[in-house]
Structures are given as C-alpha cells and as structure tokens.
Enzyme design. Structure first.
Site, PDB file in Angstrom:
ATOM      1  N   HIS A 154      20.473  -6.044 -25.306  1.00 37.58           N
ATOM      2  CA  HIS A 154      21.087  -4.790 -24.844  1.00 37.58           C
ATOM      3  C   HIS A 154      20.140  -3.601 -24.919  1.00 37.58           C
ATOM      4  O   HIS A 154      20.486  -2.510 -24.468  1.00 37.58           O
ATOM      5  CB  HIS A 154      22.351  -4.474 -25.659  1.00 37.58           C
ATOM      6  CG  HIS A 154      23.426  -5.499 -25.519  1.00 37.58           C
ATOM      7  ND1 HIS A 154      23.947  -5.858 -24.296  1.00 37.58           N
ATOM      8  CD2 HIS A 154      24.069  -6.264 -26.443  1.00 37.58           C
ATOM      9  CE1 HIS A 154      24.872  -6.793 -24.477  1.00 37.58           C
ATOM     10  NE2 HIS A 154      24.965  -7.066 -25.772  1.00 37.58           N
ATOM     11  N   ASP A 188      24.074 -15.415 -23.656  1.00 39.22           N
ATOM     12  CA  ASP A 188      24.946 -14.713 -24.594  1.00 39.22           C
ATOM     13  C   ASP A 188      26.255 -14.364 -23.851  1.00 39.22           C
ATOM     14  O   ASP A 188      26.276 -14.261 -22.623  1.00 39.22           O
ATOM     15  CB  ASP A 188      24.248 -13.436 -25.074  1.00 39.22           C
ATOM     16  CG  ASP A 188      25.027 -12.713 -26.163  1.00 39.22           C
ATOM     17  OD1 ASP A 188      24.758 -12.957 -27.350  1.00 39.22           O
ATOM     18  OD2 ASP A 188      25.931 -11.897 -25.824  1.00 39.22           O
ATOM     19  N   HIS A 190      27.688 -11.593 -23.706  1.00 42.81           N
ATOM     20  CA  HIS A 190      27.598 -10.251 -23.114  1.00 42.81           C
ATOM     21  C   HIS A 190      26.435 -10.166 -22.122  1.00 42.81           C
ATOM     22  O   HIS A 190      25.413 -10.828 -22.308  1.00 42.81           O
ATOM     23  CB  HIS A 190      27.398  -9.206 -24.220  1.00 42.81           C
ATOM     24  CG  HIS A 190      28.451  -9.229 -25.277  1.00 42.81           C
ATOM     25  ND1 HIS A 190      28.314  -9.953 -26.447  1.00 42.81           N
ATOM     26  CD2 HIS A 190      29.670  -8.634 -25.327  1.00 42.81           C
ATOM     27  CE1 HIS A 190      29.406  -9.803 -27.186  1.00 42.81           C
ATOM     28  NE2 HIS A 190      30.248  -9.009 -26.528  1.00 42.81           N
ATOM     29  N   ASP A 277      28.159 -16.420 -29.206  1.00 43.48           N
ATOM     30  CA  ASP A 277      29.451 -15.716 -29.121  1.00 43.48           C
ATOM     31  C   ASP A 277      30.283 -16.175 -27.920  1.00 43.48           C
ATOM     32  O   ASP A 277      31.345 -15.625 -27.654  1.00 43.48           O
ATOM     33  CB  ASP A 277      29.264 -14.183 -29.130  1.00 43.48           C
ATOM     34  CG  ASP A 277      28.130 -13.702 -28.241  1.00 43.48           C
ATOM     35  OD1 ASP A 277      27.518 -14.521 -27.532  1.00 43.48           O
ATOM     36  OD2 ASP A 277      27.857 -12.482 -28.271  1.00 43.48           O
TER      37      ASP A 277
HETATM   38  C1  OKP Z   1      25.885  -7.776 -29.003  1.00 43.80           C
HETATM   39  B1  OKP Z   1      25.398  -9.138 -28.488  1.00 43.80           B
HETATM   40  C2  OKP Z   1      33.907  -5.448 -31.289  1.00 43.80           C
HETATM   41  C3  OKP Z   1      33.176  -4.531 -30.329  1.00 43.80           C
HETATM   42  C4  OKP Z   1      31.900  -5.191 -29.888  1.00 43.80           C
HETATM   43  C5  OKP Z   1      29.670  -4.565 -29.147  1.00 43.80           C
HETATM   44  C6  OKP Z   1      29.209  -5.911 -28.725  1.00 43.80           C
HETATM   45  C7  OKP Z   1      27.744  -6.091 -28.916  1.00 43.80           C
HETATM   46  C8  OKP Z   1      27.333  -7.513 -28.700  1.00 43.80           C
HETATM   47  N1  OKP Z   1      34.259  -4.801 -32.506  1.00 43.80           N
HETATM   48  N2  OKP Z   1      31.092  -4.381 -29.072  1.00 43.80           N
HETATM   49  O1  OKP Z   1      25.324  -9.276 -27.105  1.00 43.80           O
HETATM   50  O2  OKP Z   1      26.059 -10.283 -29.029  1.00 43.80           O
HETATM   51 ZN    ZN Z   2      26.787 -11.056 -27.306  1.00 39.00          ZN
END
Ligand code: OKP
Ligand code: ZN
Length: 334
Positions: A154, A188, A190, A277
């Site tokens: 990110h 990932d 995200h 994740d």
């Molecule tokens: C980082 B990576 C939940 C909100 C999550 C941020 C996600 C960041 C993910 N409490 N928001 O890509 O695993």
């Molecule tokens: Zn992620």
C-alpha cells in the site's frame, strides 16, 4: 528454499488503528511473522537466513527523499526502543520540529499507519529482506521467501497507508528490473495500490493484482478493472477486483487467468506480494479460501516456471497463519 528473516521487525509495534474516530487494536502484530517463521523453521528443504545490507539508494529509486526522511525523523518524537544505527545517512538528520510532524497528511492517506520510534528501522530492514531475497534469485535461485514486516504494497511513492511504509515488493521488482522484465503478482486480499502507482507508467514491469473490489474494501480508491496503466505503461497494469465470499474454485479460475497474462508477458523474474488475509478465517479479509487451497495456489504460481521472489504482505489470523504458510510454501518445494 531460503527464507529471509530479521527479528528487527519485533520493535515495530503499532498500538492502534483509527477509523472515523474509533480506535481498534492494530492488526499488524509482530506475532504474525513470528508464527510464520516458527512454522517453517527446521522443515527440511528450508533455511532461514538474515538479510544483507544494500545501499539506501534502492529505496530512493522508489520513494522520494523527503518521504523517507519524514519516516526516519518523525518517529523519534514517539516513545519506544529506538536504536540509532551509525551507517545510514538519514539518522544524521535532525529530529523534525512539531510543525513538520504535523504535515502527516502530506505523507499518509489514512490513520492505520502510525510512525513510532522503531518504524523506520523496521521498515528499512523489511526492504533489506526483500532485496536480499531478490539478490539470491538474481544469482539463479528458483524461489526465495522474504518474511517482510511491516508490509509494503500500500505504500506509494510519497505516501504511507494500510500498515505500509516502504514498498518492499516494488523495491525488489525495481532492483530486478535492471536485469530484465519483471512481473508482479499481488495475491493479498487488498489491492496493491502503492505498487500499482509506482509502476503505472512503465512497460518493463507488469503489475497483476487479485483482490476484493475497492467498492467494498480497503483501499477503496484504487483497484478497479479500468485502471490499466498510462503512457508507455498502458496495458501493463491488470486488476481483478472480486466480490466477497470467493471460494477456492472461484479464486483458482481467476488465478489461472492472471497467470496466463503473466506468462504472455514473458518475464525474467516474478515478484509475488503474498497475503494470507484471503483465508476464510481472516479477521480483516472476506474471501473464503481454505488452508489446503494455498498449496494449489502456490503450485499454480510455481508452474509459471519463472525465478520468483515471495514478499510477505498481509494475513491477520495469528492462530492459523503458520499453517497457511506451510501449505503455501509446500506448493513450491513439492
Ligand atoms: C494491509 B494489507 C480493519 C480495517 C483494515 C486496513 C487494511 C490494511 C491491510 N480494522 N483496514 O494489505 O494486508
Ligand atoms: Zn491485505
């Protein structure tokens, strides 16, 4: 397979993430990487080694000097066990005055990514970890696993976000791009918005990402299908945004499409942004992948037959993250 790991990440312990004024315990815990390492260490065919040192110029080719300097200097206002190493130039810069620290909005796009005393040191070591893995792959190793934390995908050129400070995968890909064509596969949960941004104008680095649709999940502003690259980079950026509740077979279908695009590009190297994740029991994600499936996912990527750097990104269920990593890594050694 070599696994690159340093315990320096243990010092990076963000307390909270904040959403709309509500604070939650931060999901990027040191235990994530400790559990992956513990699950893999001692397995036959695996060897855990320390990162080597690379010039900071590899970071400066991807991130701006003022951004790196901000992370190095801002954290010193915070508490924690900061260790002052002697050889890296950013430490010699003065501590930032409060009004400069307050420019956080310039350097960050969310409140999930705190800068504390050990952040710079840990983020820099994560970069050294992905660079070390890349240097082994450059010298002919088939696949090397970089246990990076904090994650990186990110992190944009000049902005942190989503637990990420320096873009470990992008820095690795840029390093390898001096020796040939590089594909990045981001698996990932995200969207890897930082990696996309960094290579958006380039045709020598292909970025392919499979993730939850930004209409539904973080980072919300990036990752749609229409984002295809710009200028020379047009058609060298490929997003597969998915709805939630994706099953093993749904994912496998998309992964095969993504891998086809990668093999058509004929890369010399592959960098994989690996996130766990996407698992059904992940507290942050929303897909429904099983632990067993990660073996097949890895096999599919392995069959591309491209020298590969695996770079760790997310994965937040500490009680199963080791099992997922074992399943995934087995796909590369069997
Ligand atoms: C980082 B990576 C939940 C909100 C999550 C941020 C996600 C960041 C993910 N409490 N928001 O890509 O695993
Ligand atoms: Zn992620």
């Amino acid at each position: 397979m070599r696994i690159i790991y340093s315990q320096v990440h243990l010092n990076h312990r963000p307390n909270y993430e904040v959403f709309n004024g509500i604070r939650e315990i931060h999901a990027d815990t040191p235990q994530r990487i400790e559990n992956i390492k513990e699950a893999l260490v001692g397995k036959s065919g695996l060897k855990v080694i320390e990162p080597k040192r690379f010039p900071l110029s590899w970071i400066e080719k991807v991130h701006s000097h003022d951004y790196i300097s901000y992370i190095a200097r801002a954290g010193r206002h915070a508490g924690g066990n900061y260790v002052y190493p002697s050889v890296f130039p950013y430490e010699s810069l003065d501590i930032l005055p409060t009004n400069e620290i307050a420019k956080r909005g310039v350097y960050s796009y969310d409140l999930y990514t705190p800068v504390s005393a050990s952040t710079y040191e840990s983020a820099r070591m994560a970069v050294m970890t992905s660079l070390t893995a890349s240097s082994f792959v450059r010298r002919g190793e088939r696949v090397v696993y970089a246990l990076t934390r904090p994650p990186g995908h990110h992190a944009e050129r000049k902005r942190m976000g989503g637990y990420c400070y320096f873009n470990n995968a992008a820095i690795a890909a840029n390093y390898l791009s001096t020796r040939g064509r590089v594909a990045i596969l981001d698996i990932d949960f995200h969207h890897g918005n930082g990696t996309q941004q960094i290579f958006y104008d380039r045709s020598d680095v292909l970025f392919v990402s499979i993730h939850a649709s930004p209409k539904l999940k973080f980072p919300y502003f990036s990752g749609s299908e229409g984002e295809k690259g710009r200028g020379q980079g047009k058609n060298y950026n490929l997003n597969f945004p998915l709805s939630l509740s994706v099953s093993d077979s749904d994912y496998q279908r998309i992964l095969i499409q993504a891998c086809k695009k990668i093999s058509d590009f004929k890369p010399n190297y592959l960098v994989v942004s690996v996130g766990f994740d996407t698992h059904k029991d992940d507290p942050v994600g929303g897909f429904r992948l099983s632990t067993r499936y990660y073996f097949h996912m890895a096999k599919t990527i392995h069959q591309l037959n491209i020298p590969t750097v695996l770079v760790q990104e997310g994965g937040y269920n500490n009680s199963i993250i080791g099992d997922i990593a074992v399943s995934f890594i087995n796909g590369f050694i069997c």
